[in-house]
Each structure stands twice: as structure tokens, then as C-alpha cells.
Motif scaffolding. Structure first.
Motif, PDB file in Angstrom:
ATOM      1  N   ARG A  64      13.348   4.243  10.243  1.00 24.05           N
ATOM      2  CA  ARG A  64      13.230   4.809   8.898  1.00 24.05           C
ATOM      3  C   ARG A  64      14.221   4.147   7.940  1.00 24.05           C
ATOM      4  NH1 ARG A  64      12.849   9.644  10.251  1.00 24.05           N
ATOM      5  NH2 ARG A  64      10.634   9.933   9.837  1.00 24.05           N
ATOM      6  N   ASP A  65      15.440   3.932   8.390  1.00 24.11           N
ATOM      7  CA  ASP A  65      16.449   3.303   7.528  1.00 24.11           C
ATOM      8  C   ASP A  65      16.048   1.890   7.125  1.00 24.11           C
ATOM      9  OD1 ASP A  65      17.963   5.578   7.656  1.00 24.11           O
ATOM     10  OD2 ASP A  65      19.420   4.797   9.115  1.00 24.11           O
ATOM     11  N   ALA A  66      15.317   1.212   7.993  1.00 28.92           N
ATOM     12  CA  ALA A  66      14.889  -0.156   7.702  1.00 28.92           C
ATOM     13  C   ALA A  66      13.613  -0.198   6.863  1.00 28.92           C
ATOM     14  CB  ALA A  66      14.672  -0.920   9.002  1.00 28.92           C
ATOM     15  N   GLY A  67      13.064   0.948   6.527  1.00 26.93           N
ATOM     16  CA  GLY A  67      11.847   0.974   5.724  1.00 26.93           C
ATOM     17  C   GLY A  67      10.580   0.812   6.532  1.00 26.93           C
ATOM     18  N   TYR A  68      10.661   1.056   7.840  1.00 30.23           N
ATOM     19  CA  TYR A  68       9.467   0.961   8.671  1.00 30.23           C
ATOM     20  C   TYR A  68       8.819   2.336   8.749  1.00 30.23           C
ATOM     21  CZ  TYR A  68       6.390  -0.835  12.345  1.00 30.23           C
ATOM     22  OH  TYR A  68       5.296  -1.239  13.073  1.00 30.23           O
ATOM     23  N   SER A  69       8.379   2.803   7.584  1.00 34.66           N
ATOM     24  CA  SER A  69       7.666   4.070   7.456  1.00 34.66           C
ATOM     25  C   SER A  69       6.328   3.788   6.792  1.00 34.66           C
ATOM     26  CB  SER A  69       8.469   5.069   6.614  1.00 34.66           C
ATOM     27  OG  SER A  69       8.706   4.538   5.322  1.00 34.66           O
ATOM     28  N   TYR A  70       5.427   4.759   6.853  1.00 35.37           N
ATOM     29  CA  TYR A  70       4.059   4.480   6.418  1.00 35.37           C
ATOM     30  C   TYR A  70       3.998   4.037   4.957  1.00 35.37           C
ATOM     31  CZ  TYR A  70      -0.866   4.862   5.435  1.00 35.37           C
ATOM     32  OH  TYR A  70      -2.146   4.575   5.047  1.00 35.37           O
ATOM     33  N   ASP A  71       4.570   4.829   4.052  1.00 34.57           N
ATOM     34  CA  ASP A  71       4.465   4.502   2.629  1.00 34.57           C
ATOM     35  C   ASP A  71       5.148   3.180   2.307  1.00 34.57           C
ATOM     36  OD1 ASP A  71       2.990   6.757   2.102  1.00 34.57           O
ATOM     37  OD2 ASP A  71       4.710   7.950   1.430  1.00 34.57           O
ATOM     38  N   ALA A  72       6.317   2.954   2.901  1.00 33.13           N
ATOM     39  CA  ALA A  72       7.058   1.732   2.601  1.00 33.13           C
ATOM     40  C   ALA A  72       6.326   0.496   3.118  1.00 33.13           C
ATOM     41  CB  ALA A  72       8.459   1.807   3.209  1.00 33.13           C
ATOM     42  N   VAL A  73       5.771   0.584   4.311  1.00 33.19           N
ATOM     43  CA  VAL A  73       5.024  -0.552   4.866  1.00 33.19           C
ATOM     44  C   VAL A  73       3.742  -0.776   4.082  1.00 33.19           C
ATOM     45  CG1 VAL A  73       3.755  -1.370   6.884  1.00 33.19           C
ATOM     46  CG2 VAL A  73       6.020  -0.360   7.168  1.00 33.19           C
ATOM     47  N   ALA A  74       3.068   0.313   3.689  1.00 31.13           N
ATOM     48  CA  ALA A  74       1.850   0.174   2.896  1.00 31.13           C
ATOM     49  C   ALA A  74       2.139  -0.520   1.569  1.00 31.13           C
ATOM     50  CB  ALA A  74       1.236   1.550   2.651  1.00 31.13           C
ATOM     51  N   GLU A  75       3.236  -0.177   0.950  1.00 31.87           N
ATOM     52  CA  GLU A  75       3.604  -0.817  -0.312  1.00 31.87           C
ATOM     53  C   GLU A  75       3.927  -2.292  -0.095  1.00 31.87           C
ATOM     54  OE1 GLU A  75       6.830  -0.302  -3.988  1.00 31.87           O
ATOM     55  OE2 GLU A  75       6.837   1.091  -2.291  1.00 31.87           O
ATOM     56  N   ARG A  76       4.604  -2.594   0.999  1.00 34.52           N
ATOM     57  CA  ARG A  76       4.995  -3.980   1.274  1.00 34.52           C
ATOM     58  C   ARG A  76       3.774  -4.864   1.553  1.00 34.52           C
ATOM     59  NH1 ARG A  76       9.899  -6.266   3.358  1.00 34.52           N
ATOM     60  NH2 ARG A  76       9.733  -8.534   3.097  1.00 34.52           N
ATOM     61  N   LEU A  77       2.831  -4.356   2.338  1.00 38.00           N
ATOM     62  CA  LEU A  77       1.687  -5.171   2.748  1.00 38.00           C
ATOM     63  C   LEU A  77       0.555  -5.154   1.734  1.00 38.00           C
ATOM     64  CD1 LEU A  77       1.434  -4.342   6.561  1.00 38.00           C
ATOM     65  CD2 LEU A  77       2.686  -6.196   5.436  1.00 38.00           C
ATOM     66  N   GLY A  78       0.465  -4.096   0.955  1.00 42.13           N
ATOM     67  CA  GLY A  78      -0.621  -3.983   0.001  1.00 42.13           C
ATOM     68  C   GLY A  78      -1.947  -3.666   0.690  1.00 42.13           C
ATOM     69  N   THR A  79      -2.949  -3.401  -0.125  1.00 42.24           N
ATOM     70  CA  THR A  79      -4.260  -3.050   0.427  1.00 42.24           C
ATOM     71  C   THR A  79      -4.854  -4.153   1.299  1.00 42.24           C
ATOM     72  OG1 THR A  79      -4.708  -1.564  -1.437  1.00 42.24           O
ATOM     73  CG2 THR A  79      -6.602  -2.335  -0.163  1.00 42.24           C
ATOM     74  N   PRO A  80      -4.785  -5.424   0.884  1.00 38.37           N
ATOM     75  CA  PRO A  80      -5.353  -6.467   1.759  1.00 38.37           C
ATOM     76  C   PRO A  80      -4.682  -6.522   3.126  1.00 38.37           C
ATOM     77  CG  PRO A  80      -5.036  -7.321  -0.453  1.00 38.37           C
ATOM     78  CD  PRO A  80      -4.349  -6.001  -0.406  1.00 38.37           C
ATOM     79  N   GLY A  81      -3.352  -6.360   3.158  1.00 38.11           N
ATOM     80  CA  GLY A  81      -2.652  -6.401   4.436  1.00 38.11           C
ATOM     81  C   GLY A  81      -3.020  -5.244   5.334  1.00 38.11           C
ATOM     82  N   LEU A  82      -3.092  -4.031   4.770  1.00 38.18           N
ATOM     83  CA  LEU A  82      -3.455  -2.858   5.562  1.00 38.18           C
ATOM     84  C   LEU A  82      -4.903  -2.943   6.035  1.00 38.18           C
ATOM     85  CD1 LEU A  82      -1.827   0.126   3.648  1.00 38.18           C
ATOM     86  CD2 LEU A  82      -1.043  -0.965   5.743  1.00 38.18           C
ATOM     87  N   ASP A  83      -5.797  -3.342   5.143  1.00 37.97           N
ATOM     88  CA  ASP A  83      -7.202  -3.458   5.532  1.00 37.97           C
ATOM     89  C   ASP A  83      -7.390  -4.515   6.614  1.00 37.97           C
ATOM     90  OD1 ASP A  83      -7.805  -1.508   3.728  1.00 37.97           O
ATOM     91  OD2 ASP A  83      -8.694  -2.845   2.233  1.00 37.97           O
TER      92      ASP A  83
END
Length: 496
Positions: free
Chosen positions: A15-34
Motif C-alpha cells: 500500500r505504501d508503494a502505491g500498489y493498490s487498485y485505484d493507484a495502479v488503475a491510474e498509473r496504467l490507464g484504461t488501455p493498460g487495465l483492459d
């Protein structure tokens, strides 16, 4: 797999490193998640653009299955020696994840939370042809998401996650159940469920064993399961996460039959599975023969029907056999197996049993391939009471007060300029998304149901407006109002 304290510390560092759902989704964007949903890592990798910060390192290691520098991973997670059960050495100075740890968002009464699911690495990532290990533990899948969506969410005392796999259902159950027990035949799945629970700070009683054996003699208020229902031919290389040792759909039948002695009064069993369709028996009769001996009410929705060839191709692809020398041989084995059993199709869908104690259980079977809406859990929860209300004698129903579900909308269809619509359709915007065509009289009575006046009074008032005989209109409308009650368009508030 990891000691509880180590798992807790790992969760804090993730969690401290930002490996949470919202943070990862923001980092990867829709193309990355899809892309990851399609088992393709390239869009996500490009979104990281060569970055080596802790969040990027964790995404590469646990989501993209890439080798990462030991120093970079240690910067995010601390001493790696204590994490050796979930890591593999790639070289002297690089390491790779041995399992997937996936950020996952779930909701409880206090709002949305970001946690994690522990599972085996995806063997077919980026088009690889690797076959999964025999004791493979599947991670997040469309089936597990669907089961979570259709699960009833009202508070319960004890719940059983039967065939827990990676523990996703246990995560959801823990948000509204006092005590969660999770079982699985696969010891590796038990370990993954325990790790998932530990990462999310949840208390789950994890037990290894087949079906109800680990909980024999115990009662539950809710049982949920997405069992290994795949109807594969006998084979020593069965995949534990999807195939049992039963013939055809015998495993799903065992789950249904065994629930009778495991459900507390008022308890329910919810199953996502499939069943054989044979030429000599309607699928409804086949499932009724399983359910009737339990004495439970039941609502069964068949969401899809596949012919044997479609079904076989799906599961051969899932096993990583497409493009391999064994594909044609295995395909023929499956077809011969289905032919020998007289299986002409496979039904996929949802079964819910309710231990209501009714002397005459209500069994309902629907072919329902249509689009569903949010609120599936509530739709399943309301079924027993709605079914009972719809069966009240005419005098009791007429004396009762009803309300129109706020999610119901009315659609009037007709030619432009016409005085009256040709069709009036009521549609529920939640749950199963059911729709029904009504006429002016039925629409008038249903629309007036606001919980204030008895149904009989409303029918008499509409009869007066339409200049119709009240007794005749009541005889006409009561049978047509009952399906609206059974399907949740109308809800009984009180009856005398």
C-alpha cells in the motif's frame, strides 16, 4: 505460504508503494487495465515507460510477470529473504514473482476498500502456450466476479466459501458475515486463500477437504460456491481448479444435494455452475430431481446454453492445448465422452436454494439469457417472500397493500399522434432486468400501488374510471398481478 506477520508487513509495504487498485488503475490507464484483462501486458508495460520506482517494480513483478532487479524489489518490500515462498530467483541479481498478487477493490458498509488477491501466475499471458500446473489456483475471473455480484449481501452469522480457490468470495463474505469458513480440496488453494485473507487483514477459517467433508455437522446461513464444474472425461491430468472426479455434472449435483444438511433455517446456497442437457429430459426436470429432495425453495436461471463442441473448445483452450499436438486427440476424447453420456448441450447459470421450511417448496426455473442489472444479490434475496406473496388466496391478496418498486419504469409505444399507446411495458432497472407488457387497467392499478390503500380498493377505483364491472375486473387482474409480485415489480407491504 507466508507467516501472518510477514503477510501483514507485506500488505503495508504494498500500500505504501502505491500498489493498490485505484493507484495502479491510474498509473496504467484504461488501455493498460483492459490489456491485462485480455492477458496482454504490452499496453501496461508501455504505460510504465521504463520507470523503476517502487510502484512500477511491483506492477512488473506481480502483474506483468517480468524479472526485476533484486535491489529494486527490496526497495519496495524490504528484506526479500522472508518472501522466498512467493519469489523465484531469475539470476544472481534478478528475481521474479512465483505467484500473482493482484490489487482488488471491494465494498462493505463503510465504503470501498483496496486489497489484494493471491493466486498462481497466468500461464497463458501474452499468448504463451504453457499448460497450468495440476494444482493451479485461478485468480480473478469473470465467473468469480459474477458470483460475487449475485451473492446476497444481507448480514449473516456464518458463511461457507465452498471451493474457495484464491479466496475472492471470502473477501466479500467477510464484509457482511460474522464468521467465514473457506474450504478447498486443493492444499495450494487453501494456502492462497489464507494469504489473501492475511493480506486483507481478515479472519477466515481455512480448511482443506472435499465438498462438505471439512464442515460435516455444521450449519451455515449462507453457502457460496463456483465449484470445479467442468465436465471433462476421466483423465489423470485433470486440473483441480476446474474439474472434479465426478461423472458429467455429478459434482454440481453433490453440491446441491449436500446443502440440505448444511443450511441453517433461513439459510441459502448460491451456486455458479453448469449442468448437462440430455435429449430425453428437459433441463428443468433434471435439476428439479436434484433440488426436490432437499426440501428447499429454489430459483434457477439458465444464462447460456452451449452445444458440446462450443463447450469443449472453450475448455481445451483454457487448458492451453490449442496449437499443441495433443489438441485433436483430446478433442475426440471429449466428444466421445459426451456422446456416451447422451449429452446434447450444456447449460450454464445460477442456482440458489433457500431453506425456508415451507411444506410445499417453490421451484422456479427460467431461461434468462438477457442482460442483468446491478442489485443481483437483492433480487435473489427477495425471491422466497415474493413467491409466497404471489400465491396468497384472492381475498388475502385483495386485502393487502402493495408498493411499486421504485426501479420500475414504464415505456409506452405506439404510432405518433395516436390517442392511446399500442403497448405499455413495465421494466425493472435492477436485478434480473425483467420486463412485462401490461394493458391500461393493469398499469393503472400497479401504478397506484403506493402502500396506502388495499389492492381491492385500487381495483375498484380503476374499474370506476374505466366504467368496467368491478368484480369482472378483479377476476381478470388478480391472476395477472401475481407474476408482477413474484418478479418484484410489486411488493406486499401488509396483508390481513
Amino acid at each position: 505460504m507466508l507467516e501472518p506477520l510477514v503477510a501483514h508487513d507485506l500488505a503495508v509495504r504494498l500500500r505504501d508503494a502505491g500498489y493498490s487498485y485505484d493507484a495502479v488503475a491510474e498509473r496504467l490507464g484504461t488501455p493498460g487495465l483492459d490489456g491485462l484483462a485480455r492477458n496482454a501486458t504490452v499496453p501496461a508495460d508501455r504505460a510504465l515507460a521504463g520507470a523503476i520506482d517502487p510502484q512500477a517494480t511491483l506492477i512488473r513483478a506481480f502483474a506483468l510477470q517480468q524479472d526485476v532487479a533484486c535491489a529494486d524489489l527490496a526497495a519496495a518490500l524490504g528484506d526479500l529473504d522472508r518472501l522466498t515462498p512467493i519469489l523465484d530467483a531469475a539470476s544472481d541479481d534478478t528475481v521474479r514473482a512465483a505467484i500473482e498478487i493482484r490489487p482488488y477493490a471491494f465494498t462493505d458498509d463503510h465504503g470501498e476498500h483496496s486489497g489484494w488477491l493471491a493466486s498462481d501466475l497466468t500461464p497463458t499471458l501474452d499468448g504463451r502456450l504453457a499448460a497450468p500446473r495440476d494444482d493451479f489456483v485461478l485468480g480473478l475471473s469473470p465467473a468469480s466476479v459474477t458470483l460475487a455480484q449475485l451473492t446476497m449481501r444481507n448480514p449473516r452469522g456464518r458463511a461457507l466459501d465452498l471451493g474457495a480457490g484464491c479466496g475472492i468470495q471470502s473477501v466479500h463474505l467477510a464484509t457482511h458475515v460474522d464468521q467465514v469458513v473457506a474450504t478447498d480440496l486443493n492444499p495450494r488453494a487453501c494456502a492462497m486463500t489464507a494469504l489473501t485473507a492475511a493480506l486483507n487483514g481478515l479472519t477466515v477459517d481455512v480448511r482443506q477437504g472435499s465438498l462438505y467433508e471439512p464442515v460435516a455437522g455444521e450449519g451455515f446461513d449462507l453457502i457460496v460456491t463456483n465449484p470445479p464444474y467442468v465436465m471433462a472425461p476421466p483423465d489423470a491430468s485433470r486440473l483441480v481448479y476446474r474439474e472434479g472426479s465426478f461423472t458429467a455434472d455429478g459434482l454440481v449435483r453433490a453440491v446441491v444435494a449436500g446443502a440440505a444438511t448444511q443450511l441453517n433455517p433461513g439459510g441459502a446456497l448460491q451456486v455458479l455452475g453448469n449442468w448437462a442437457i440430455t435429449a430425453d429430459q428437459p433441463w428443468q426436470d433434471r435439476l428439479a430431481s436434484w433440488i426436490a429432495p432437499t426440501g428447499c425453495d429454489a430459483l434457477v436461471l439458465q444464462r447460456e446454453r452451449l452445444d458440446p463442441f462450443e463447450y469443449i473448445e472453450i475448455w481445451l483452450a483454457d487448458a492451453g492445448l490449442v496449437g499443441t499436438p495433443d489438441y485433436a486427440k483430446r478433442y475426440a476424447e471429449w466428444v466421445d465422452y459426451f456422446d456416451a453420456l447422451g449429452i446434447v448441450g450444456v447449460g450454464l447459470g445460477w442456482l440458489t436454494l433457500y431453506n425456508t421450511g415451507n411444506a410445499q417448496p417453490e421451484l422456479r426455473f427460467d431461461d434468462w439469457p438477457h442482460q442483468v442489472q446491478s442489485g443481483l444479490g437483492e433480487a435473489f434475496a427477495e425471491f422466497p417472500d415474493a413467491a409466497r406473496a404471489a400465491q396468497l388466496p384472492d381475498d388475502q391478496l385483495s386485502a393487502g397493500t402493495l408498493t411499486l418498486d421504485p426501479a420500475v419504469t414504464s415505456e409506452a409505444l405506439g404510432r405518433p399522434g395516436a390517442a392511446d399507446p399500442e403497448h405499455i411495458v413495465f421494466r425493472r432497472g435492477t436485478g434480473f432486468g425483467r420486463a412485462v407488457e401490461v394493458d391500461t387497467a393493469l398499469a393503472g392499478v400497479a401504478g397506484a400501488c403506493d402502500g396506502e390503500l388495499p389492492l381491492g380498493v385500487l381495483i375498484d377505483a380503476v374499474a370506476d374510471l374505466l366504467d368496467a364491472d368491478a368484480a369482472a375486473l378483479r377476476a381478470d387482474l388478480l391472476p395477472r398481478l401475481r407474476p408482477l409480485i413474484a418478479d418484484g415489480f410489486l411488493r406486499l407491504v401488509d396483508h390481513r
